[in-house]
Design an enzyme around this catalytic site. Structure first.
Site, mmCIF file in Angstrom:
data_model
loop_
_atom_site.group_PDB
_atom_site.id
_atom_site.type_symbol
_atom_site.label_atom_id
_atom_site.label_comp_id
_atom_site.label_asym_id
_atom_site.label_seq_id
_atom_site.Cartn_x
_atom_site.Cartn_y
_atom_site.Cartn_z
ATOM 1 N N ARG A 1 0.834 -1.202 0.000
ATOM 2 C CA ARG A 1 0.000 0.000 0.000
ATOM 3 C C ARG A 1 0.869 1.253 0.000
ATOM 4 O O ARG A 1 0.568 2.236 -0.691
ATOM 5 C CB ARG A 1 -0.925 -0.001 1.218
ATOM 6 C CG ARG A 1 -1.775 1.254 1.334
ATOM 7 C CD ARG A 1 -2.684 1.205 2.540
ATOM 8 N NE ARG A 1 -3.507 2.398 2.608
ATOM 9 C CZ ARG A 1 -4.503 2.570 3.479
ATOM 10 N NH1 ARG A 1 -4.796 1.615 4.348
ATOM 11 N NH2 ARG A 1 -5.220 3.681 3.477
ATOM 12 N N CYS B 1 -19.211 -2.158 0.587
ATOM 13 C CA CYS B 1 -18.373 -1.012 0.940
ATOM 14 C C CYS B 1 -19.050 -0.270 2.081
ATOM 15 O O CYS B 1 -20.273 -0.319 2.236
ATOM 16 C CB CYS B 1 -18.207 -0.089 -0.270
ATOM 17 S SG CYS B 1 -17.173 1.371 0.020
ATOM 18 N N ASN C 1 -10.689 -4.428 -1.503
ATOM 19 C CA ASN C 1 -10.567 -3.408 -2.531
ATOM 20 C C ASN C 1 -9.620 -3.840 -3.648
ATOM 21 O O ASN C 1 -8.699 -4.625 -3.404
ATOM 22 C CB ASN C 1 -10.047 -2.106 -1.904
ATOM 23 C CG ASN C 1 -11.137 -1.345 -1.184
ATOM 24 O OD1 ASN C 1 -12.249 -1.236 -1.690
ATOM 25 N ND2 ASN C 1 -10.824 -0.809 -0.023
ATOM 26 N N HIS D 1 -16.490 3.427 -4.903
ATOM 27 C CA HIS D 1 -15.610 4.588 -4.702
ATOM 28 C C HIS D 1 -15.771 5.634 -5.803
ATOM 29 O O HIS D 1 -14.881 6.457 -6.026
ATOM 30 C CB HIS D 1 -14.144 4.160 -4.570
ATOM 31 C CG HIS D 1 -13.868 3.431 -3.290
ATOM 32 N ND1 HIS D 1 -12.616 3.034 -2.912
ATOM 33 C CD2 HIS D 1 -14.688 3.042 -2.289
ATOM 34 C CE1 HIS D 1 -12.665 2.420 -1.740
ATOM 35 N NE2 HIS D 1 -13.925 2.416 -1.347
ATOM 36 N N TYR E 1 -14.261 10.017 -2.223
ATOM 37 C CA TYR E 1 -13.276 9.596 -3.215
ATOM 38 C C TYR E 1 -13.329 10.460 -4.472
ATOM 39 O O TYR E 1 -12.389 10.452 -5.269
ATOM 40 C CB TYR E 1 -13.489 8.121 -3.592
ATOM 41 C CG TYR E 1 -13.059 7.172 -2.507
ATOM 42 C CD1 TYR E 1 -11.736 6.750 -2.405
ATOM 43 C CD2 TYR E 1 -13.980 6.707 -1.566
ATOM 44 C CE1 TYR E 1 -11.337 5.883 -1.401
ATOM 45 C CE2 TYR E 1 -13.585 5.833 -0.552
ATOM 46 C CZ TYR E 1 -12.262 5.436 -0.477
ATOM 47 O OH TYR E 1 -11.871 4.587 0.539
#
Length: 421
Positions: free
Chosen positions: A90, A164, A144, A194, A244
Protein backbone atom coordinates in the site's frame (compact mmCIF):
# COMPACT_ATOMS: atom_id res chain seq x y z
CA UNK A 1 -24.58 -21.02 11.15
CA UNK A 2 -20.90 -20.96 10.21
CA UNK A 3 -19.08 -17.91 8.86
CA UNK A 4 -15.47 -17.66 7.72
CA UNK A 5 -13.43 -14.46 7.46
CA UNK A 6 -10.49 -14.77 5.09
CA UNK A 7 -8.02 -12.11 6.14
CA UNK A 8 -9.13 -12.66 9.72
CA UNK A 9 -5.72 -11.63 11.06
CA UNK A 10 -6.35 -8.02 10.06
CA UNK A 11 -6.10 -5.47 12.87
CA UNK A 12 -9.57 -4.38 11.74
CA UNK A 13 -11.16 -7.75 12.58
CA UNK A 14 -12.08 -6.84 16.21
CA UNK A 15 -14.45 -4.20 14.80
CA UNK A 16 -16.16 -6.96 12.84
CA UNK A 17 -16.20 -9.24 15.91
CA UNK A 18 -17.80 -6.50 17.99
CA UNK A 19 -20.57 -6.17 15.39
CA UNK A 20 -21.14 -9.91 15.32
CA UNK A 21 -21.40 -9.92 19.12
CA UNK A 22 -23.77 -6.96 19.40
CA UNK A 23 -26.02 -8.05 16.53
CA UNK A 24 -26.14 -11.77 17.32
CA UNK A 25 -29.95 -11.84 17.17
CA UNK A 26 -29.80 -10.63 13.56
CA UNK A 27 -27.02 -13.03 12.60
CA UNK A 28 -26.86 -16.02 14.99
CA UNK A 29 -23.36 -17.37 14.42
CA UNK A 30 -22.54 -20.75 15.91
CA UNK A 31 -19.01 -20.97 14.53
CA UNK A 32 -16.76 -18.17 13.27
CA UNK A 33 -13.49 -19.11 11.57
CA UNK A 34 -10.73 -16.52 11.16
CA UNK A 35 -8.41 -17.52 8.31
CA UNK A 36 -5.04 -15.87 7.75
CA UNK A 37 -1.54 -16.97 6.70
CA UNK A 38 0.07 -14.66 9.28
CA UNK A 39 -0.05 -16.99 12.28
CA UNK A 40 1.42 -14.48 14.76
CA UNK A 41 -1.15 -11.78 13.98
CA UNK A 42 -3.94 -14.35 13.80
CA UNK A 43 -3.23 -15.58 17.32
CA UNK A 44 -3.35 -12.05 18.76
CA UNK A 45 -6.54 -11.13 16.89
CA UNK A 46 -8.17 -14.49 17.64
CA UNK A 47 -7.47 -14.17 21.35
CA UNK A 48 -9.08 -10.73 21.51
CA UNK A 49 -12.01 -11.97 19.40
CA UNK A 50 -12.74 -14.75 21.87
CA UNK A 51 -12.57 -12.32 24.81
CA UNK A 52 -14.99 -9.93 23.08
CA UNK A 53 -17.47 -12.76 22.48
CA UNK A 54 -17.11 -13.93 26.09
CA UNK A 55 -17.60 -10.46 27.56
CA UNK A 56 -20.73 -9.84 25.49
CA UNK A 57 -22.13 -13.30 26.21
CA UNK A 58 -22.01 -14.59 22.65
CA UNK A 59 -22.25 -18.40 22.66
CA UNK A 60 -20.50 -18.83 19.32
CA UNK A 61 -17.18 -20.64 18.89
CA UNK A 62 -14.23 -18.81 17.32
CA UNK A 63 -11.62 -20.88 15.47
CA UNK A 64 -8.36 -19.66 13.91
CA UNK A 65 -6.52 -21.38 11.09
CA UNK A 66 -4.05 -20.72 8.28
CA UNK A 67 -5.65 -23.47 6.18
CA UNK A 68 -8.08 -21.86 3.73
CA UNK A 69 -9.70 -25.13 2.69
CA UNK A 70 -10.40 -26.18 6.28
CA UNK A 71 -11.52 -22.71 7.27
CA UNK A 72 -14.14 -22.27 4.55
CA UNK A 73 -15.42 -25.87 4.56
CA UNK A 74 -19.19 -25.97 5.26
CA UNK A 75 -19.33 -22.20 5.76
CA UNK A 76 -22.66 -20.57 4.97
CA UNK A 77 -20.90 -17.33 4.04
CA UNK A 78 -17.28 -16.33 3.50
CA UNK A 79 -16.16 -12.73 4.02
CA UNK A 80 -13.07 -11.60 2.12
CA UNK A 81 -10.98 -8.78 3.58
CA UNK A 82 -7.53 -9.24 2.04
CA UNK A 83 -4.55 -6.98 1.52
CA UNK A 84 -2.10 -8.78 -0.75
CA UNK A 85 1.35 -7.40 -0.01
CA UNK A 86 0.23 -5.77 3.24
CA UNK A 87 0.83 -2.16 4.20
CA UNK A 88 4.23 -2.26 2.46
CA UNK A 89 2.53 -2.68 -0.92
CA UNK A 90 0.00 0.00 0.00
CA UNK A 91 2.87 2.37 0.81
CA UNK A 92 4.17 1.87 -2.72
CA UNK A 93 0.73 2.32 -4.29
CA UNK A 94 0.43 5.68 -2.56
CA UNK A 95 3.94 6.85 -3.44
CA UNK A 96 5.24 6.06 -6.93
CA UNK A 97 2.28 7.54 -8.87
CA UNK A 98 3.14 10.92 -7.34
CA UNK A 99 6.45 10.85 -9.25
CA UNK A 100 4.40 11.32 -12.42
CA UNK A 101 2.11 13.96 -10.94
CA UNK A 102 -0.75 11.50 -10.53
CA UNK A 103 -2.74 10.71 -7.38
CA UNK A 104 -1.21 8.00 -5.24
CA UNK A 105 -4.12 6.12 -3.69
CA UNK A 106 -4.76 2.47 -2.92
CA UNK A 107 -8.11 2.00 -4.66
CA UNK A 108 -8.15 4.36 -7.64
CA UNK A 109 -5.75 5.54 -10.31
CA UNK A 110 -2.45 3.75 -10.87
CA UNK A 111 -2.20 2.56 -7.25
CA UNK A 112 -5.68 1.09 -7.45
CA UNK A 113 -4.74 -0.78 -10.61
CA UNK A 114 -1.66 -2.21 -8.88
CA UNK A 115 -3.85 -3.44 -6.03
CA UNK A 116 -6.29 -5.02 -8.49
CA UNK A 117 -3.49 -6.85 -10.30
CA UNK A 118 -2.14 -8.26 -7.04
CA UNK A 119 -5.53 -9.12 -5.62
CA UNK A 120 -7.77 -10.61 -8.31
CA UNK A 121 -5.79 -13.86 -8.85
CA UNK A 122 -5.56 -14.49 -5.09
CA UNK A 123 -9.27 -13.87 -4.53
CA UNK A 124 -10.26 -16.13 -7.42
CA UNK A 125 -8.09 -18.92 -6.01
CA UNK A 126 -9.80 -18.59 -2.63
CA UNK A 127 -13.24 -18.50 -4.27
CA UNK A 128 -12.48 -21.74 -6.14
CA UNK A 129 -11.56 -23.35 -2.82
CA UNK A 130 -14.88 -22.17 -1.40
CA UNK A 131 -16.73 -23.60 -4.40
CA UNK A 132 -15.01 -26.99 -4.00
CA UNK A 133 -15.86 -27.27 -0.30
CA UNK A 134 -19.29 -25.61 -0.33
CA UNK A 135 -20.67 -24.38 -3.67
CA UNK A 136 -23.74 -22.91 -1.97
CA UNK A 137 -21.80 -20.50 0.24
CA UNK A 138 -22.19 -16.77 -0.32
CA UNK A 139 -19.00 -14.78 -0.81
CA UNK A 140 -19.14 -11.24 0.59
CA UNK A 141 -16.27 -9.17 -0.75
CA UNK A 142 -14.92 -6.22 1.21
CA UNK A 143 -11.53 -6.47 -0.51
CA UNK A 144 -10.57 -3.41 -2.53
CA UNK A 145 -10.93 -2.46 -5.28
CA UNK A 146 -14.37 -3.89 -4.52
CA UNK A 147 -15.95 -3.25 -7.92
CA UNK A 148 -13.21 -4.97 -9.92
CA UNK A 149 -12.85 -7.85 -7.45
CA UNK A 150 -16.61 -8.44 -7.33
CA UNK A 151 -16.82 -8.42 -11.11
CA UNK A 152 -14.03 -11.01 -11.26
CA UNK A 153 -15.95 -13.21 -8.82
CA UNK A 154 -19.27 -12.88 -10.64
CA UNK A 155 -17.76 -13.51 -14.06
CA UNK A 156 -16.22 -16.71 -12.68
CA UNK A 157 -19.69 -17.86 -11.63
CA UNK A 158 -19.41 -17.39 -7.87
CA UNK A 159 -22.28 -16.43 -5.55
CA UNK A 160 -20.74 -13.07 -4.67
CA UNK A 161 -21.80 -9.63 -3.50
CA UNK A 162 -19.49 -6.66 -3.00
CA UNK A 163 -19.74 -4.46 0.08
CA UNK A 164 -18.37 -1.01 0.94
CA UNK A 165 -18.84 1.12 4.05
CA UNK A 166 -19.22 4.48 2.26
CA UNK A 167 -23.01 4.31 2.03
CA UNK A 168 -23.62 3.23 5.63
CA UNK A 169 -21.24 5.98 6.75
CA UNK A 170 -23.31 8.56 4.90
CA UNK A 171 -26.52 7.05 6.29
CA UNK A 172 -25.30 7.44 9.87
CA UNK A 173 -23.94 10.95 9.38
CA UNK A 174 -27.03 12.22 7.55
CA UNK A 175 -29.26 10.73 10.25
CA UNK A 176 -27.27 12.57 12.92
CA UNK A 177 -27.56 15.87 11.03
CA UNK A 178 -31.30 15.40 10.61
CA UNK A 179 -31.93 14.03 14.09
CA UNK A 180 -33.60 10.81 12.95
CA UNK A 181 -33.00 7.08 13.44
CA UNK A 182 -30.49 5.83 10.83
CA UNK A 183 -32.91 3.05 9.91
CA UNK A 184 -35.21 5.73 8.48
CA UNK A 185 -32.60 6.99 6.01
CA UNK A 186 -32.76 5.50 2.52
CA UNK A 187 -30.07 6.72 0.12
CA UNK A 188 -30.48 7.17 -3.62
CA UNK A 189 -26.91 5.94 -3.97
CA UNK A 190 -25.58 5.44 -7.49
CA UNK A 191 -22.33 4.84 -9.33
CA UNK A 192 -19.37 2.50 -9.05
CA UNK A 193 -17.47 1.50 -5.97
CA UNK A 194 -15.61 4.59 -4.70
CA UNK A 195 -17.24 6.64 -7.47
CA UNK A 196 -20.74 7.35 -6.18
CA UNK A 197 -23.17 10.16 -5.55
CA UNK A 198 -26.10 10.47 -3.13
CA UNK A 199 -28.73 11.91 -5.47
CA UNK A 200 -31.47 11.67 -2.86
CA UNK A 201 -31.88 11.17 0.88
CA UNK A 202 -35.29 9.70 1.65
CA UNK A 203 -37.13 9.19 4.91
CA UNK A 204 -38.71 5.79 5.42
CA UNK A 205 -37.78 3.96 2.23
CA UNK A 206 -37.38 4.20 -1.55
CA UNK A 207 -40.63 6.14 -1.94
CA UNK A 208 -40.15 8.40 1.07
CA UNK A 209 -39.77 12.17 1.17
CA UNK A 210 -36.51 13.39 -0.38
CA UNK A 211 -34.89 15.57 2.28
CA UNK A 212 -31.58 16.07 0.46
CA UNK A 213 -32.35 19.74 -0.34
CA UNK A 214 -33.03 20.38 3.36
CA UNK A 215 -29.90 18.50 4.39
CA UNK A 216 -27.72 20.61 2.11
CA UNK A 217 -29.45 23.87 3.02
CA UNK A 218 -29.14 23.31 6.77
CA UNK A 219 -25.95 21.24 7.01
CA UNK A 220 -24.10 21.82 3.74
CA UNK A 221 -21.01 23.19 5.43
CA UNK A 222 -20.67 20.17 7.73
CA UNK A 223 -21.29 17.73 4.85
CA UNK A 224 -18.62 19.42 2.70
CA UNK A 225 -16.14 19.47 5.57
CA UNK A 226 -16.60 15.75 6.07
CA UNK A 227 -15.92 15.22 2.34
CA UNK A 228 -12.84 17.45 2.56
CA UNK A 229 -14.21 19.44 -0.36
CA UNK A 230 -15.23 23.10 -0.66
CA UNK A 231 -18.91 23.62 0.00
CA UNK A 232 -19.16 25.32 -3.39
CA UNK A 233 -18.59 21.97 -5.11
CA UNK A 234 -21.44 20.31 -3.22
CA UNK A 235 -23.72 23.30 -3.77
CA UNK A 236 -23.02 23.36 -7.52
CA UNK A 237 -23.59 19.60 -7.88
CA UNK A 238 -26.74 19.58 -5.79
CA UNK A 239 -25.88 16.05 -4.65
CA UNK A 240 -23.40 14.56 -2.19
CA UNK A 241 -20.39 12.96 -3.89
CA UNK A 242 -18.35 10.24 -2.25
CA UNK A 243 -15.21 11.63 -0.63
CA UNK A 244 -13.28 9.60 -3.22
CA UNK A 245 -14.51 12.07 -5.84
CA UNK A 246 -12.06 14.64 -4.49
CA UNK A 247 -9.36 12.69 -6.36
CA UNK A 248 -11.21 13.59 -9.57
CA UNK A 249 -12.65 17.02 -8.76
CA UNK A 250 -9.49 18.34 -7.05
CA UNK A 251 -6.80 16.11 -8.54
CA UNK A 252 -3.87 18.53 -8.72
CA UNK A 253 -4.53 20.01 -5.29
CA UNK A 254 -4.69 16.53 -3.79
CA UNK A 255 -1.40 15.55 -5.46
CA UNK A 256 0.31 18.54 -3.87
CA UNK A 257 -1.24 17.69 -0.52
CA UNK A 258 -0.07 14.07 -0.72
CA UNK A 259 3.46 15.17 -1.57
CA UNK A 260 3.76 17.20 1.62
CA UNK A 261 2.57 14.78 4.30
CA UNK A 262 3.14 11.16 5.41
CA UNK A 263 1.23 8.57 3.41
CA UNK A 264 -1.93 7.04 4.80
CA UNK A 265 -0.15 3.68 4.60
CA UNK A 266 2.57 4.93 6.95
CA UNK A 267 -0.06 6.21 9.38
CA UNK A 268 -1.96 2.90 9.30
CA UNK A 269 1.21 0.84 9.68
CA UNK A 270 2.11 2.74 12.85
CA UNK A 271 -1.44 2.31 14.10
CA UNK A 272 -1.39 -1.42 13.38
CA UNK A 273 1.82 -1.87 15.37
CA UNK A 274 0.21 -0.18 18.37
CA UNK A 275 -3.04 -2.13 17.95
CA UNK A 276 -1.28 -5.49 17.84
CA UNK A 277 0.51 -4.63 21.08
CA UNK A 278 -2.88 -3.84 22.62
CA UNK A 279 -4.40 -7.07 21.30
CA UNK A 280 -1.69 -9.03 23.10
CA UNK A 281 -2.91 -7.75 26.47
CA UNK A 282 -4.94 -10.64 27.98
CA UNK A 283 -7.04 -8.17 29.98
CA UNK A 284 -8.34 -6.39 26.85
CA UNK A 285 -11.84 -7.65 26.08
CA UNK A 286 -13.30 -4.91 23.89
CA UNK A 287 -12.25 -3.10 20.72
CA UNK A 288 -9.87 -0.24 21.63
CA UNK A 289 -10.76 3.36 20.79
CA UNK A 290 -7.72 3.58 18.51
CA UNK A 291 -9.40 1.14 16.13
CA UNK A 292 -11.88 3.84 15.12
CA UNK A 293 -9.02 5.68 13.37
CA UNK A 294 -8.04 2.57 11.40
CA UNK A 295 -10.84 3.03 8.83
CA UNK A 296 -13.83 0.94 7.77
CA UNK A 297 -16.36 2.60 10.08
CA UNK A 298 -19.70 0.75 10.34
CA UNK A 299 -18.48 -2.12 8.14
CA UNK A 300 -19.46 -4.62 10.82
CA UNK A 301 -23.08 -3.44 10.82
CA UNK A 302 -23.21 -3.48 7.02
CA UNK A 303 -21.64 -6.95 6.90
CA UNK A 304 -24.08 -8.38 9.45
CA UNK A 305 -27.05 -6.83 7.61
CA UNK A 306 -25.95 -8.22 4.25
CA UNK A 307 -25.07 -11.70 5.52
CA UNK A 308 -28.36 -11.94 7.44
CA UNK A 309 -30.40 -11.09 4.33
CA UNK A 310 -28.47 -13.43 2.03
CA UNK A 311 -28.82 -16.27 4.53
CA UNK A 312 -32.56 -15.78 4.91
CA UNK A 313 -32.49 -13.94 8.21
CA UNK A 314 -33.62 -10.57 9.47
CA UNK A 315 -31.49 -8.20 7.42
CA UNK A 316 -32.81 -4.98 5.89
CA UNK A 317 -34.83 -5.43 2.68
CA UNK A 318 -32.82 -2.72 0.87
CA UNK A 319 -29.05 -2.35 1.04
CA UNK A 320 -26.29 -0.68 -0.96
CA UNK A 321 -24.25 -3.40 -2.64
CA UNK A 322 -21.92 -4.03 -5.57
CA UNK A 323 -23.64 -6.26 -8.10
CA UNK A 324 -24.24 -6.77 -11.81
CA UNK A 325 -25.78 -3.80 -13.62
CA UNK A 326 -28.31 -5.88 -15.62
CA UNK A 327 -29.84 -2.84 -17.30
CA UNK A 328 -30.05 -0.64 -14.20
CA UNK A 329 -27.81 1.99 -15.77
CA UNK A 330 -28.70 1.72 -19.49
CA UNK A 331 -25.45 3.32 -20.65
CA UNK A 332 -23.38 0.46 -19.15
CA UNK A 333 -23.04 -3.21 -20.17
CA UNK A 334 -25.18 -5.65 -18.22
CA UNK A 335 -22.07 -7.31 -16.74
CA UNK A 336 -20.63 -4.09 -15.37
CA UNK A 337 -20.61 -4.06 -11.56
CA UNK A 338 -22.34 -1.04 -10.09
CA UNK A 339 -22.89 0.18 -6.53
CA UNK A 340 -26.55 0.96 -5.87
CA UNK A 341 -29.46 0.28 -3.57
CA UNK A 342 -30.79 -3.22 -4.13
CA UNK A 343 -33.35 -5.54 -2.64
CA UNK A 344 -31.49 -8.35 -0.90
CA UNK A 345 -32.74 -11.78 0.15
CA UNK A 346 -31.71 -15.42 0.03
CA UNK A 347 -31.99 -15.44 -3.76
CA UNK A 348 -29.43 -12.66 -4.13
CA UNK A 349 -29.54 -8.98 -5.05
CA UNK A 350 -31.80 -7.03 -7.39
CA UNK A 351 -30.88 -3.37 -8.04
CA UNK A 352 -33.65 -0.84 -7.58
CA UNK A 353 -34.58 1.39 -10.50
CA UNK A 354 -32.38 4.48 -10.89
CA UNK A 355 -33.71 7.70 -12.46
CA UNK A 356 -31.90 9.04 -15.52
CA UNK A 357 -28.53 10.46 -14.50
CA UNK A 358 -27.07 13.83 -15.38
CA UNK A 359 -24.31 13.41 -18.02
CA UNK A 360 -21.93 15.00 -15.50
CA UNK A 361 -22.19 11.77 -13.52
CA UNK A 362 -23.00 9.17 -16.18
CA UNK A 363 -20.03 10.25 -18.32
CA UNK A 364 -17.53 9.66 -15.55
CA UNK A 365 -19.20 6.37 -14.59
CA UNK A 366 -18.93 5.15 -18.19
CA UNK A 367 -15.29 6.21 -18.41
CA UNK A 368 -14.26 4.45 -15.20
CA UNK A 369 -16.29 1.36 -16.13
CA UNK A 370 -14.25 1.10 -19.33
CA UNK A 371 -11.07 1.37 -17.27
CA UNK A 372 -12.32 -1.34 -14.88
CA UNK A 373 -13.00 -3.65 -17.82
CA UNK A 374 -9.42 -3.18 -19.03
CA UNK A 375 -8.07 -3.50 -15.49
CA UNK A 376 -9.82 -6.82 -14.95
CA UNK A 377 -8.52 -8.07 -18.31
CA UNK A 378 -5.00 -7.16 -17.21
CA UNK A 379 -5.47 -8.84 -13.82
CA UNK A 380 -6.73 -12.05 -15.43
CA UNK A 381 -4.30 -12.29 -18.34
CA UNK A 382 -1.29 -10.13 -17.43
CA UNK A 383 1.06 -8.39 -19.85
CA UNK A 384 2.60 -4.95 -20.02
CA UNK A 385 0.40 -3.83 -22.91
CA UNK A 386 -2.79 -4.63 -20.98
CA UNK A 387 -1.54 -2.68 -17.96
CA UNK A 388 -0.65 0.27 -20.20
CA UNK A 389 -4.10 0.32 -21.84
CA UNK A 390 -5.86 0.27 -18.48
CA UNK A 391 -3.76 3.19 -17.25
CA UNK A 392 -4.27 5.17 -20.45
CA UNK A 393 -8.04 4.69 -20.09
CA UNK A 394 -8.16 5.91 -16.49
CA UNK A 395 -9.30 9.55 -16.23
CA UNK A 396 -6.74 10.19 -13.47
CA UNK A 397 -3.93 9.23 -15.88
CA UNK A 398 -5.10 9.60 -19.48
CA UNK A 399 -1.84 10.77 -21.08
CA UNK A 400 0.46 8.56 -23.14
CA UNK A 401 3.71 9.63 -21.46
CA UNK A 402 2.25 9.20 -17.96
CA UNK A 403 0.79 5.79 -18.83
CA UNK A 404 4.16 4.61 -20.15
CA UNK A 405 6.03 5.73 -17.02
CA UNK A 406 3.41 4.41 -14.64
CA UNK A 407 3.29 1.03 -16.37
CA UNK A 408 7.02 0.54 -15.82
CA UNK A 409 6.82 1.74 -12.22
CA UNK A 410 3.82 -0.47 -11.44
CA UNK A 411 5.51 -3.60 -12.77
CA UNK A 412 8.81 -2.79 -11.05
CA UNK A 413 7.15 -2.30 -7.67
CA UNK A 414 4.87 -5.35 -7.93
CA UNK A 415 6.98 -7.93 -9.74
CA UNK A 416 6.95 -10.37 -6.80
CA UNK A 417 3.12 -10.42 -6.90
CA UNK A 418 2.68 -10.71 -10.69
CA UNK A 419 3.30 -14.23 -11.97
CA UNK A 420 3.54 -13.02 -15.58
CA UNK A 421 6.16 -10.36 -14.77
Amino acid sequence: MKLAVVGGGSTYTPELIDGFARLRDTLPIEELVLVDPAADRLELVGGLARRIFAKQGHPGRIVTTSDVDAGVADADAVLLQLRVGGQAARQQDETWPLDCGCVGQETTGAGGLAKALRTVPVVLDIAERVRRTNPNAWIIDFTNPVGIVTRALLQAGHKAVGLCNVAIGFQRKFAAHLGVDPARIHLDHVGLNHLTWETGVRLGGPDGENVLPRLLAEHGEAVAEDLRMPQAIVDRLGVVPSYYLRYFYQHDAVVEELRTKPSRAAEVAAMEKELLEMYGDPSLDEKPDLLAKRGGAFYSEAAVDLAASLLGGGGSPYQVVNTYNNGTLPFLPDDAVIEVQASVDATGTTPLAVPSLDPLFSGLIANVTAYEDLALHAALHGGRDRVFKALLAHPLVGQYAYAEQLTDKLIAHNREHLAWA
